[in-house]
Design a protein around this motif. Structure first.
Motif, PDB file in Angstrom:
ATOM      1  N   PRO A   1       0.855  -1.191   0.000  1.00 18.03           N
ATOM      2  CA  PRO A   1       0.000   0.000   0.000  1.00 18.03           C
ATOM      3  C   PRO A   1       0.892   1.242   0.000  1.00 18.03           C
ATOM      4  CG  PRO A   1      -0.724  -1.578   1.651  1.00 18.03           C
ATOM      5  CD  PRO A   1       0.586  -2.087   1.112  1.00 18.03           C
ATOM      6  N   ALA A   2       0.535   2.211  -0.839  1.00 17.17           N
ATOM      7  CA  ALA A   2       1.407   3.379  -1.015  1.00 17.17           C
ATOM      8  C   ALA A   2       1.659   4.108   0.301  1.00 17.17           C
ATOM      9  CB  ALA A   2       0.779   4.329  -2.034  1.00 17.17           C
ATOM     10  N   ALA A   3       0.615   4.239   1.130  1.00 19.82           N
ATOM     11  CA  ALA A   3       0.776   4.974   2.386  1.00 19.82           C
ATOM     12  C   ALA A   3       1.798   4.292   3.287  1.00 19.82           C
ATOM     13  CB  ALA A   3      -0.571   5.081   3.095  1.00 19.82           C
ATOM     14  N   GLN A   4       1.856   2.960   3.230  1.00 15.45           N
ATOM     15  CA  GLN A   4       2.819   2.229   4.055  1.00 15.45           C
ATOM     16  C   GLN A   4       4.233   2.366   3.491  1.00 15.45           C
ATOM     17  OE1 GLN A   4       2.956  -2.234   4.139  1.00 15.45           O
ATOM     18  NE2 GLN A   4       2.026  -1.918   6.147  1.00 15.45           N
ATOM     19  N   ALA A   5       4.322   2.317   2.173  1.00 17.37           N
ATOM     20  CA  ALA A   5       5.640   2.391   1.532  1.00 17.37           C
ATOM     21  C   ALA A   5       6.354   3.698   1.858  1.00 17.37           C
ATOM     22  CB  ALA A   5       5.489   2.245   0.015  1.00 17.37           C
ATOM     23  N   VAL A   6       5.595   4.797   1.857  1.00 14.74           N
ATOM     24  CA  VAL A   6       6.264   6.086   2.088  1.00 14.74           C
ATOM     25  C   VAL A   6       6.712   6.221   3.543  1.00 14.74           C
ATOM     26  CG1 VAL A   6       5.080   7.255   0.202  1.00 14.74           C
ATOM     27  CG2 VAL A   6       4.113   7.354   2.503  1.00 14.74           C
TER      28      VAL A   6
ATOM     29  N   VAL B   1      10.329   4.028   3.611  1.00 18.74           N
ATOM     30  CA  VAL B   1      11.522   4.566   2.948  1.00 18.74           C
ATOM     31  C   VAL B   1      12.464   5.306   3.909  1.00 18.74           C
ATOM     32  CG1 VAL B   1      12.277   6.278   1.257  1.00 18.74           C
ATOM     33  CG2 VAL B   1      10.578   4.582   0.648  1.00 18.74           C
ATOM     34  N   PRO B   2      11.958   6.214   4.750  1.00 17.81           N
ATOM     35  CA  PRO B   2      12.905   6.883   5.657  1.00 17.81           C
ATOM     36  C   PRO B   2      13.505   5.956   6.699  1.00 17.81           C
ATOM     37  CG  PRO B   2      10.653   7.615   6.076  1.00 17.81           C
ATOM     38  CD  PRO B   2      10.616   6.794   4.833  1.00 17.81           C
ATOM     39  N   LEU B   3      12.904   4.792   6.909  1.00 16.68           N
ATOM     40  CA  LEU B   3      13.516   3.831   7.834  1.00 16.68           C
ATOM     41  C   LEU B   3      14.739   3.195   7.194  1.00 16.68           C
ATOM     42  CD1 LEU B   3      10.404   1.914   9.191  1.00 16.68           C
ATOM     43  CD2 LEU B   3      11.562   3.879  10.159  1.00 16.68           C
ATOM     44  N   ILE B   4      14.668   2.993   5.884  1.00 17.67           N
ATOM     45  CA  ILE B   4      15.773   2.320   5.184  1.00 17.67           C
ATOM     46  C   ILE B   4      16.920   3.304   4.963  1.00 17.67           C
ATOM     47  CG2 ILE B   4      16.399   0.975   3.157  1.00 17.67           C
ATOM     48  CD1 ILE B   4      13.350   0.503   2.766  1.00 17.67           C
TER      49      ILE B   4
ATOM     50  N   ALA C   1      10.441  13.512   0.788  1.00 20.37           N
ATOM     51  CA  ALA C   1      10.531  13.153  -0.637  1.00 20.37           C
ATOM     52  C   ALA C   1       9.496  12.087  -0.965  1.00 20.37           C
ATOM     53  CB  ALA C   1      11.940  12.654  -0.971  1.00 20.37           C
ATOM     54  N   ALA C   2       9.348  11.114  -0.081  1.00 23.80           N
ATOM     55  CA  ALA C   2       8.376  10.040  -0.314  1.00 23.80           C
ATOM     56  C   ALA C   2       6.953  10.603  -0.318  1.00 23.80           C
ATOM     57  CB  ALA C   2       8.532   8.970   0.770  1.00 23.80           C
ATOM     58  N   GLY C   3       6.658  11.434   0.661  1.00 22.31           N
ATOM     59  CA  GLY C   3       5.309  11.996   0.759  1.00 22.31           C
ATOM     60  C   GLY C   3       4.965  12.887  -0.424  1.00 22.31           C
TER      61      GLY C   3
ATOM     62  N   TYR D   1       9.128   1.969  -7.511  1.00 19.99           N
ATOM     63  CA  TYR D   1       9.639   3.038  -6.651  1.00 19.99           C
ATOM     64  C   TYR D   1      11.131   3.190  -6.959  1.00 19.99           C
ATOM     65  CZ  TYR D   1       9.392   6.053  -2.519  1.00 19.99           C
ATOM     66  OH  TYR D   1       9.377   7.138  -1.673  1.00 19.99           O
ATOM     67  N   VAL D   2      11.531   4.354  -7.410  1.00 22.97           N
ATOM     68  CA  VAL D   2      12.942   4.589  -7.744  1.00 22.97           C
ATOM     69  C   VAL D   2      13.468   5.737  -6.886  1.00 22.97           C
ATOM     70  CG1 VAL D   2      14.611   5.135  -9.562  1.00 22.97           C
ATOM     71  CG2 VAL D   2      12.511   3.882 -10.122  1.00 22.97           C
ATOM     72  N   ILE D   3      14.618   5.519  -6.274  1.00 24.40           N
ATOM     73  CA  ILE D   3      15.278   6.579  -5.502  1.00 24.40           C
ATOM     74  C   ILE D   3      16.649   6.832  -6.123  1.00 24.40           C
ATOM     75  CG2 ILE D   3      16.277   7.234  -3.276  1.00 24.40           C
ATOM     76  CD1 ILE D   3      14.160   5.480  -1.939  1.00 24.40           C
TER      77      ILE D   3
END
Lengths: 320, 93
Positions: free
Chosen positions: A38-43, A46-49, A60-62, A266-268
């Protein structure tokens, strides 16, 4: 522990010179972990990783998710990210750099400066920046053995919308080896500062001066859009959103592709991949350089890497 | 990671902390200057040898599970829902 990645530098010495330089930035395949979530969970993941610039990564994710849903963000200075950038600069300049130059870490100054930045006390930061210690620090910097500027381009400041012209879509190849107009480019405070070097004493000093310049600029109330802390996001059509944030280490790009409310891709593209590109500034500084004694070589490389400031661990391998 | 004890010799700059991820338990001396100070028993988010964020015990557990989930995904595991029970609205700061 979760490995957020590393930069591996391999040098081959021939006849007391660095004949070959191989630089590899290794990162976990985040897209694999996020795809289908789910997109809300993914964002939130990301800052945890990528937690070193946690606020910038989270924002950036939000912003990328909002843009994927059609809500763009024009370029603006994000106060919280700006503070994170300034705190990072202070950490590097007052705790890391003195140790690299054989000076004591400036813990008290650091804590005072942090307090000033956190509370928006611009005169308070100016007081810290005016301390005698800075002159000593900058003088030591000027005395360092350091290279002249290489040929690597500087990544220009741009908005998310402007970036669409450079990269219509981001992908895993760009994330691993980003290029600007077909070439490696450096990002960070030095690039944001337009490649200025107030002392002309060498490439390492120039990068530290640029961090200091961003601190001075904030303390004088002169920060503008384009400085560290600038954020923007653009709707890239068909459920694709891209955000750009200027972090302490340089340009951070997120691009989210939605499939309904789930992540399809998802690309960073992180600053470290620009600054430790196999043909970037570090390559310029190392390739062909004399390497007569081991201690001097390692000292030089430590200074070079510190000037570019990776957001992950680094390791060096020297082959003779 | 949980703060176990302050490193007295460092004059308040470092603390010994412990944490676990999967089967791996680690003890690490973290620089705590980003936070200013910490007390034993407190939970912190650790990055590259630095304590970067204070956490509640509940948030620390939530993050530990989420990171194990990411690690499992990166290792190729596909059944991941149990790792991400209920990430709340706050992210690491």
């Amino acid at each position: 522990m979760l490995d957020a990645g590393r930069v591996h530098i391999q040098l081959r010495l021939v006849a007391d010179r660095i004949a070959e330089v191989e630089i590899r930035s290794q990162r976990p395949n985040v897209a694999r972990a996020l795809r289908g979530k789910p997109a809300a969970q993914a964002v939130q993941l990301v800052p945890l990783i990528f937690a070193l610039c946690g606020r910038a990564q989270g924002q950036a994710a939000g912003l990328a998710l909002a843009a994927a849903r059609g809500v763009e963000t024009p370029p603006m200075l994000d106060a919280a990210i700006e503070i994170e950038v300034l705190r990072e600069h202070l950490w590097r300049l007052l705790l890391d750099l003195p140790a690299l130059l054989g000076l004591p870490a400036q813990r008290e100054l650091f804590l005072k400066a942090q307090q000033a930045v956190a509370t928006g006390d611009q005169p308070g930061l100016q007081t810290v920046l005016a301390q005698e210690f800075w002159n000593e620090l900058l003088q030591r910097l000027d005395e360092l053995v350091q290279p002249e500027e290489g040929v690597t381009a500087l990544l220009p400041v741009m908005s998310a919308r402007q970036s669409l012209a450079a990269w219509s879509r981001l992908n895993a190849d760009i994330a691993a080896l980003p290029l600007w107009q077909g070439e490696a480019a450096e990002t960070g405070a030095y690039a944001r500062w337009g490649g200025q070097n107030p002392t002309a004493s060498g490439a390492f000093a120039a990068r530290w001066h640029a961090r200091s310049a961003e601190l001075w600029s904030w303390s004088a109330g002169e920060q503008k859009v384009g400085a560290g802390g600038t954020a923007s996001a653009a709707d890239n059509g068909a459920g694709v959103g891209r955000s750009l944030i200027d972090t302490a280490r340089g340009l951070l790009m997120h691009e989210i592709t939605l499939d309904g409310d789930r992540i399809a891709d998802y690309v960073i593209v992180a600053p470290t991949e620009w600054n430790f590109h196999p043909r970037g500034s570090l390559f310029d500084w190392l390739h062909g350089r004399p390497a007569v004694d081991d201690a001097s070589l390692r000292e030089f490389i430590s200074q070079a890497i510190a000037a570019l400031d990776p957001c992950v661990r680094w390791e060096l391998e020297v082959i003779k | 990671m949980q703060v176990i004890e302050l490193d007295a010799a460092s004059g308040g700059a470092f603390a010994w902390c412990e944490g676990e991820l999967g089967s791996e338990r680690r003890r690490e001396r973290l620089n705590i200057l980003w936070l200013g100070d910490v007390v034993p028993g407190e939970w912190v988010y650790a990055v590259l040898g630095q304590a970067r964020e204070r956490l509640t015990p509940e948030r620390a557990e939530e993050i530990r599970r989420a990171l194990e989930g990411v690690q499992a995904a990166l290792a190729g595991e596909t059944q991941l829902d149990g790792y991400f029970p209920d990430l709340t609205s706050t992210t690491v700061r």
